[in-house]
Scaffold this motif. Structure first.
Motif, PDB file in Angstrom:
ATOM      1  N   CYS A  26     -35.129  16.413   3.511  1.00 14.82           N
ATOM      2  CA  CYS A  26     -35.150  16.475   5.212  1.00 14.82           C
ATOM      3  C   CYS A  26     -36.561  16.930   5.846  1.00 14.82           C
ATOM      4  O   CYS A  26     -37.099  18.012   5.565  1.00 14.82           O
ATOM      5  CB  CYS A  26     -34.167  17.219   5.963  1.00 14.82           C
ATOM      6  SG  CYS A  26     -33.976  17.467   7.752  1.00 14.82           S
ATOM      7  N   GLN A  45     -34.976  14.227   9.922  1.00 12.20           N
ATOM      8  CA  GLN A  45     -34.289  14.453  11.297  1.00 12.20           C
ATOM      9  C   GLN A  45     -35.195  14.629  12.190  1.00 12.20           C
ATOM     10  O   GLN A  45     -36.261  15.075  12.390  1.00 12.20           O
ATOM     11  CB  GLN A  45     -33.813  16.054  11.054  1.00 12.20           C
ATOM     12  CG  GLN A  45     -32.964  16.392  12.393  1.00 12.20           C
ATOM     13  CD  GLN A  45     -32.526  17.899  12.344  1.00 12.20           C
ATOM     14  OE1 GLN A  45     -33.415  18.942  12.542  1.00 12.20           O
ATOM     15  NE2 GLN A  45     -31.347  18.228  11.664  1.00 12.20           N
ATOM     16  N   GLY A 100     -21.612  11.671  17.932  1.00  9.10           N
ATOM     17  CA  GLY A 100     -22.262  12.915  18.326  1.00  9.10           C
ATOM     18  C   GLY A 100     -21.515  13.435  19.852  1.00  9.10           C
ATOM     19  O   GLY A 100     -20.629  13.019  19.986  1.00  9.10           O
ATOM     20  N   THR A 134     -26.125  17.186  17.655  1.00  3.65           N
ATOM     21  CA  THR A 134     -26.483  16.356  16.597  1.00  3.65           C
ATOM     22  C   THR A 134     -26.004  15.053  16.663  1.00  3.65           C
ATOM     23  O   THR A 134     -24.539  14.626  17.041  1.00  3.65           O
ATOM     24  CB  THR A 134     -26.150  16.803  15.014  1.00  3.65           C
ATOM     25  OG1 THR A 134     -26.947  17.986  14.999  1.00  3.65           O
ATOM     26  CG2 THR A 134     -26.835  15.784  13.987  1.00  3.65           C
ATOM     27  N   TYR A 135     -26.552  13.875  16.762  1.00  3.68           N
ATOM     28  CA  TYR A 135     -26.256  12.433  16.754  1.00  3.68           C
ATOM     29  C   TYR A 135     -26.713  11.489  15.371  1.00  3.68           C
ATOM     30  O   TYR A 135     -27.709  11.980  14.950  1.00  3.68           O
ATOM     31  CB  TYR A 135     -27.011  11.756  17.925  1.00  3.68           C
ATOM     32  CG  TYR A 135     -26.679  12.161  19.405  1.00  3.68           C
ATOM     33  CD1 TYR A 135     -25.740  11.504  20.180  1.00  3.68           C
ATOM     34  CD2 TYR A 135     -27.100  13.700  19.821  1.00  3.68           C
ATOM     35  CE1 TYR A 135     -25.464  12.037  21.762  1.00  3.68           C
ATOM     36  CE2 TYR A 135     -26.852  13.956  21.090  1.00  3.68           C
ATOM     37  CZ  TYR A 135     -25.957  13.428  21.907  1.00  3.68           C
ATOM     38  OH  TYR A 135     -25.738  13.898  23.029  1.00  3.68           O
ATOM     39  N   LYS A 136     -25.785  10.837  15.297  1.00  2.00           N
ATOM     40  CA  LYS A 136     -26.224   9.964  14.360  1.00  2.00           C
ATOM     41  C   LYS A 136     -26.204   8.246  14.808  1.00  2.00           C
ATOM     42  O   LYS A 136     -25.224   7.880  15.353  1.00  2.00           O
ATOM     43  CB  LYS A 136     -24.684   9.993  13.095  1.00  2.00           C
ATOM     44  CG  LYS A 136     -24.841  11.073  12.180  1.00  2.00           C
ATOM     45  CD  LYS A 136     -25.618  11.469  11.310  1.00  2.00           C
ATOM     46  CE  LYS A 136     -25.561  12.536  10.653  1.00  2.00           C
ATOM     47  NZ  LYS A 136     -26.497  12.872   9.574  1.00  2.00           N
ATOM     48  N   THR A 153     -28.889   4.602   9.212  1.00  2.00           N
ATOM     49  CA  THR A 153     -28.147   5.786  10.027  1.00  2.00           C
ATOM     50  C   THR A 153     -29.258   6.631  10.429  1.00  2.00           C
ATOM     51  O   THR A 153     -29.967   7.159   9.234  1.00  2.00           O
ATOM     52  CB  THR A 153     -27.134   6.411   9.359  1.00  2.00           C
ATOM     53  OG1 THR A 153     -25.978   5.474   9.167  1.00  2.00           O
ATOM     54  CG2 THR A 153     -26.822   7.608  10.256  1.00  2.00           C
ATOM     55  N   TYR A 154     -29.732   6.815  11.498  1.00  2.00           N
ATOM     56  CA  TYR A 154     -30.665   7.826  12.044  1.00  2.00           C
ATOM     57  C   TYR A 154     -30.152   8.982  12.501  1.00  2.00           C
ATOM     58  O   TYR A 154     -29.151   8.948  13.367  1.00  2.00           O
ATOM     59  CB  TYR A 154     -31.809   7.334  13.014  1.00  2.00           C
ATOM     60  CG  TYR A 154     -32.238   6.062  12.295  1.00  2.00           C
ATOM     61  CD1 TYR A 154     -33.708   5.913  12.001  1.00  2.00           C
ATOM     62  CD2 TYR A 154     -31.667   4.837  12.367  1.00  2.00           C
ATOM     63  CE1 TYR A 154     -34.402   4.687  11.528  1.00  2.00           C
ATOM     64  CE2 TYR A 154     -32.467   3.817  11.957  1.00  2.00           C
ATOM     65  CZ  TYR A 154     -33.693   3.647  11.380  1.00  2.00           C
ATOM     66  OH  TYR A 154     -34.336   2.541  10.915  1.00  2.00           O
ATOM     67  N   THR A 155     -30.528  10.605  12.180  1.00  2.00           N
ATOM     68  CA  THR A 155     -30.089  11.510  12.464  1.00  2.00           C
ATOM     69  C   THR A 155     -30.989  12.202  13.888  1.00  2.00           C
ATOM     70  O   THR A 155     -32.186  12.372  13.594  1.00  2.00           O
ATOM     71  CB  THR A 155     -29.938  12.543  11.498  1.00  2.00           C
ATOM     72  OG1 THR A 155     -29.085  11.986  10.619  1.00  2.00           O
ATOM     73  CG2 THR A 155     -29.379  13.726  11.940  1.00  2.00           C
ATOM     74  N   LYS A 175     -31.567  15.449  16.187  1.00  2.00           N
ATOM     75  CA  LYS A 175     -31.048  16.953  16.790  1.00  2.00           C
ATOM     76  C   LYS A 175     -31.668  17.057  17.980  1.00  2.00           C
ATOM     77  O   LYS A 175     -32.643  17.158  18.326  1.00  2.00           O
ATOM     78  CB  LYS A 175     -31.417  17.943  15.945  1.00  2.00           C
ATOM     79  CG  LYS A 175     -31.090  19.083  16.314  1.00  2.00           C
ATOM     80  CD  LYS A 175     -29.684  19.676  16.106  1.00  2.00           C
ATOM     81  CE  LYS A 175     -29.406  21.244  16.468  1.00  2.00           C
ATOM     82  NZ  LYS A 175     -27.856  21.194  16.352  1.00  2.00           N
TER      83      LYS A 175
END
Length: 214
Positions: free
Chosen positions: A29, A68, A135, A183-185, A207-209, A211
Protein backbone atom coordinates in the motif's frame (compact mmCIF):
# COMPACT_ATOMS: atom_id res chain seq x y z
CA UNK A 1 3.89 -0.51 -9.89
CA UNK A 2 6.19 0.86 -12.55
CA UNK A 3 8.01 4.05 -13.29
CA UNK A 4 7.34 5.62 -16.63
CA UNK A 5 10.85 4.75 -17.82
CA UNK A 6 9.85 1.10 -17.22
CA UNK A 7 12.45 0.76 -14.41
CA UNK A 8 10.79 -1.30 -11.69
CA UNK A 9 11.25 -0.37 -8.03
CA UNK A 10 9.61 -1.60 -4.87
CA UNK A 11 7.00 0.66 -3.28
CA UNK A 12 9.24 1.09 -0.25
CA UNK A 13 12.19 2.19 -2.40
CA UNK A 14 10.12 4.71 -4.34
CA UNK A 15 8.76 6.28 -1.17
CA UNK A 16 12.23 6.48 0.32
CA UNK A 17 13.64 8.13 -2.80
CA UNK A 18 10.84 10.70 -2.95
CA UNK A 19 11.09 11.56 0.73
CA UNK A 20 7.55 10.40 1.53
CA UNK A 21 6.68 8.54 4.69
CA UNK A 22 6.90 4.79 4.31
CA UNK A 23 3.86 3.07 5.85
CA UNK A 24 4.35 -0.19 7.71
CA UNK A 25 2.69 -2.15 4.92
CA UNK A 26 4.46 -0.27 2.13
CA UNK A 27 5.01 -3.42 0.10
CA UNK A 28 1.25 -3.56 -0.54
CA UNK A 29 0.00 0.00 0.00
CA UNK A 30 1.39 3.34 -1.14
CA UNK A 31 -0.33 6.38 0.36
CA UNK A 32 -0.86 9.35 -1.97
CA UNK A 33 -2.39 12.44 -0.35
CA UNK A 34 -1.20 15.43 -2.41
CA UNK A 35 0.06 16.42 -5.83
CA UNK A 36 -0.99 15.62 -9.37
CA UNK A 37 -2.23 12.04 -9.64
CA UNK A 38 -4.13 10.53 -12.55
CA UNK A 39 -6.35 8.26 -10.51
CA UNK A 40 -7.67 6.62 -13.66
CA UNK A 41 -4.62 6.34 -15.87
CA UNK A 42 -5.46 4.61 -19.15
CA UNK A 43 -3.12 2.76 -21.50
CA UNK A 44 -3.65 0.32 -24.39
CA UNK A 45 -1.03 -2.42 -24.22
CA UNK A 46 -0.90 -5.88 -25.81
CA UNK A 47 -4.41 -5.42 -27.21
CA UNK A 48 -5.95 -4.72 -23.82
CA UNK A 49 -6.65 -1.76 -21.58
CA UNK A 50 -4.31 -1.15 -18.68
CA UNK A 51 -5.85 0.90 -15.87
CA UNK A 52 -3.42 2.27 -13.33
CA UNK A 53 -2.72 5.13 -10.92
CA UNK A 54 -0.15 7.56 -12.35
CA UNK A 55 1.70 9.67 -9.79
CA UNK A 56 2.60 12.57 -12.08
CA UNK A 57 4.72 14.23 -9.40
CA UNK A 58 7.26 11.41 -9.36
CA UNK A 59 6.68 9.66 -12.70
CA UNK A 60 5.53 6.41 -11.10
CA UNK A 61 2.64 4.14 -12.04
CA UNK A 62 0.90 1.75 -9.64
CA UNK A 63 -1.82 -0.82 -9.97
CA UNK A 64 -4.99 0.40 -8.23
CA UNK A 65 -4.59 -2.32 -5.58
CA UNK A 66 -1.20 -0.90 -4.53
CA UNK A 67 -2.49 2.54 -3.60
CA UNK A 68 -4.52 4.27 -0.92
CA UNK A 69 -5.62 7.72 -2.09
CA UNK A 70 -6.36 10.26 0.62
CA UNK A 71 -8.67 13.24 0.93
CA UNK A 72 -7.08 15.16 3.78
CA UNK A 73 -9.05 17.23 6.33
CA UNK A 74 -8.16 20.35 4.34
CA UNK A 75 -10.49 19.17 1.56
CA UNK A 76 -13.53 19.54 3.84
CA UNK A 77 -16.04 22.21 2.79
CA UNK A 78 -19.53 23.35 3.72
CA UNK A 79 -22.04 22.54 0.99
CA UNK A 80 -23.01 25.82 -0.71
CA UNK A 81 -26.52 27.17 -0.27
CA UNK A 82 -26.91 27.28 -4.06
CA UNK A 83 -29.58 24.67 -5.00
CA UNK A 84 -27.35 23.57 -7.89
CA UNK A 85 -25.12 21.93 -5.25
CA UNK A 86 -27.90 20.03 -3.51
CA UNK A 87 -26.49 16.77 -4.91
CA UNK A 88 -23.71 17.13 -2.31
CA UNK A 89 -26.17 17.24 0.59
CA UNK A 90 -28.05 19.87 2.53
CA UNK A 91 -26.68 23.40 2.53
CA UNK A 92 -24.07 23.87 5.25
CA UNK A 93 -23.41 20.16 5.71
CA UNK A 94 -19.90 18.78 5.31
CA UNK A 95 -18.43 17.41 2.10
CA UNK A 96 -14.84 16.59 1.17
CA UNK A 97 -13.85 17.84 -2.28
CA UNK A 98 -10.60 17.15 -4.11
CA UNK A 99 -10.66 20.18 -6.39
CA UNK A 100 -10.70 20.66 -10.13
CA UNK A 101 -8.09 23.42 -9.80
CA UNK A 102 -4.87 22.31 -8.14
CA UNK A 103 -4.32 22.98 -4.45
CA UNK A 104 -0.70 21.97 -3.69
CA UNK A 105 -1.71 20.74 -0.22
CA UNK A 106 -4.29 18.28 -1.56
CA UNK A 107 -4.51 15.39 -3.97
CA UNK A 108 -5.28 16.66 -7.50
CA UNK A 109 -7.07 13.75 -9.16
CA UNK A 110 -7.27 13.37 -12.92
CA UNK A 111 -8.34 10.99 -15.65
CA UNK A 112 -5.52 10.60 -18.16
CA UNK A 113 -5.37 8.87 -21.55
CA UNK A 114 -2.15 10.45 -22.83
CA UNK A 115 -0.61 7.00 -23.25
CA UNK A 116 -3.09 6.07 -25.99
CA UNK A 117 -2.10 7.10 -29.50
CA UNK A 118 -4.46 8.85 -31.87
CA UNK A 119 -6.20 6.58 -34.36
CA UNK A 120 -6.37 3.43 -32.23
CA UNK A 121 -10.01 4.00 -31.34
CA UNK A 122 -12.83 5.24 -33.56
CA UNK A 123 -12.95 9.04 -33.36
CA UNK A 124 -10.36 8.65 -30.56
CA UNK A 125 -13.38 8.24 -28.25
CA UNK A 126 -13.13 6.52 -24.88
CA UNK A 127 -15.74 5.99 -22.19
CA UNK A 128 -14.76 5.95 -18.50
CA UNK A 129 -17.59 4.38 -16.50
CA UNK A 130 -18.09 4.57 -12.75
CA UNK A 131 -19.81 1.25 -12.14
CA UNK A 132 -19.87 1.07 -8.36
CA UNK A 133 -19.22 2.93 -5.12
CA UNK A 134 -19.09 1.49 -1.61
CA UNK A 135 -18.51 3.63 1.44
CA UNK A 136 -20.23 5.62 4.17
CA UNK A 137 -22.02 8.03 1.80
CA UNK A 138 -22.37 9.12 -1.82
CA UNK A 139 -19.55 10.08 -4.18
CA UNK A 140 -19.63 12.34 -7.22
CA UNK A 141 -17.41 13.83 -9.90
CA UNK A 142 -18.36 17.25 -11.21
CA UNK A 143 -16.88 20.22 -13.02
CA UNK A 144 -17.44 23.88 -12.27
CA UNK A 145 -17.48 26.64 -14.86
CA UNK A 146 -16.03 30.16 -14.59
CA UNK A 147 -19.13 31.27 -12.67
CA UNK A 148 -18.99 28.38 -10.20
CA UNK A 149 -21.93 26.46 -11.69
CA UNK A 150 -21.52 22.68 -11.36
CA UNK A 151 -22.01 20.01 -14.01
CA UNK A 152 -22.21 16.45 -12.69
CA UNK A 153 -20.23 13.85 -14.62
CA UNK A 154 -20.93 10.95 -12.25
CA UNK A 155 -22.94 10.65 -9.04
CA UNK A 156 -23.63 7.53 -7.01
CA UNK A 157 -26.46 9.42 -5.32
CA UNK A 158 -28.75 9.16 -8.35
CA UNK A 159 -27.76 5.70 -9.50
CA UNK A 160 -24.92 4.05 -11.39
CA UNK A 161 -23.36 3.34 -13.85
CA UNK A 162 -22.38 6.82 -15.05
CA UNK A 163 -20.12 7.37 -18.04
CA UNK A 164 -17.57 10.14 -18.59
CA UNK A 165 -16.47 10.75 -22.18
CA UNK A 166 -12.81 11.37 -22.90
CA UNK A 167 -10.42 10.94 -25.84
CA UNK A 168 -7.13 9.25 -26.67
CA UNK A 169 -4.42 11.66 -25.60
CA UNK A 170 -6.90 13.48 -23.39
CA UNK A 171 -6.63 14.64 -19.80
CA UNK A 172 -9.48 15.63 -17.50
CA UNK A 173 -9.53 17.30 -14.09
CA UNK A 174 -12.74 17.67 -12.12
CA UNK A 175 -13.94 17.89 -8.54
CA UNK A 176 -14.07 14.52 -6.74
CA UNK A 177 -16.53 14.81 -3.84
CA UNK A 178 -17.25 12.57 -0.86
CA UNK A 179 -20.19 13.22 1.45
CA UNK A 180 -18.79 11.69 4.65
CA UNK A 181 -15.46 10.73 6.16
CA UNK A 182 -14.38 7.10 5.90
CA UNK A 183 -13.12 4.56 3.36
CA UNK A 184 -14.56 4.34 -0.15
CA UNK A 185 -14.08 1.80 -2.92
CA UNK A 186 -14.63 3.27 -6.39
CA UNK A 187 -15.01 0.87 -9.30
CA UNK A 188 -14.21 2.05 -12.84
CA UNK A 189 -13.98 0.46 -16.28
CA UNK A 190 -12.99 1.90 -19.67
CA UNK A 191 -14.27 1.09 -23.12
CA UNK A 192 -13.89 2.07 -26.75
CA UNK A 193 -14.27 0.85 -30.33
CA UNK A 194 -11.14 -0.20 -32.21
CA UNK A 195 -10.78 1.83 -35.40
CA UNK A 196 -9.16 -0.99 -37.37
CA UNK A 197 -11.82 -3.63 -36.74
CA UNK A 198 -14.89 -1.91 -35.31
CA UNK A 199 -14.69 -4.23 -32.30
CA UNK A 200 -15.91 -2.83 -28.99
CA UNK A 201 -13.46 -3.50 -26.16
CA UNK A 202 -13.86 -2.98 -22.44
CA UNK A 203 -11.39 -3.20 -19.57
CA UNK A 204 -11.79 -5.27 -16.46
CA UNK A 205 -13.25 -3.34 -13.54
CA UNK A 206 -10.54 -1.63 -11.47
CA UNK A 207 -11.14 -0.78 -7.81
CA UNK A 208 -9.62 2.36 -6.27
CA UNK A 209 -9.45 2.95 -2.52
CA UNK A 210 -9.92 6.41 -1.00
CA UNK A 211 -9.53 7.32 2.66
CA UNK A 212 -11.45 10.49 3.54
CA UNK A 213 -10.07 12.01 6.72
CA UNK A 214 -12.30 13.93 9.13
Amino acid sequence: MRVTTRLMLSATTVLALTGLAVPANATSCVVLDQGHVDVVGIAWEDNAFNLHVHDEEHGVEYTPAEVQLVAKPGSKIAVPADPAYSFLGTAGSAAWVLPQVQDPELLWPGIGAEEIAAGVFTNDALKVTLVGVSGPADFSIFTTDAFGAPTRLADSGDGLPDTINTTAGGHLHANWAFEAAGTYKLKFKVGGTLAATGKKVTSAVATYTFKVQA
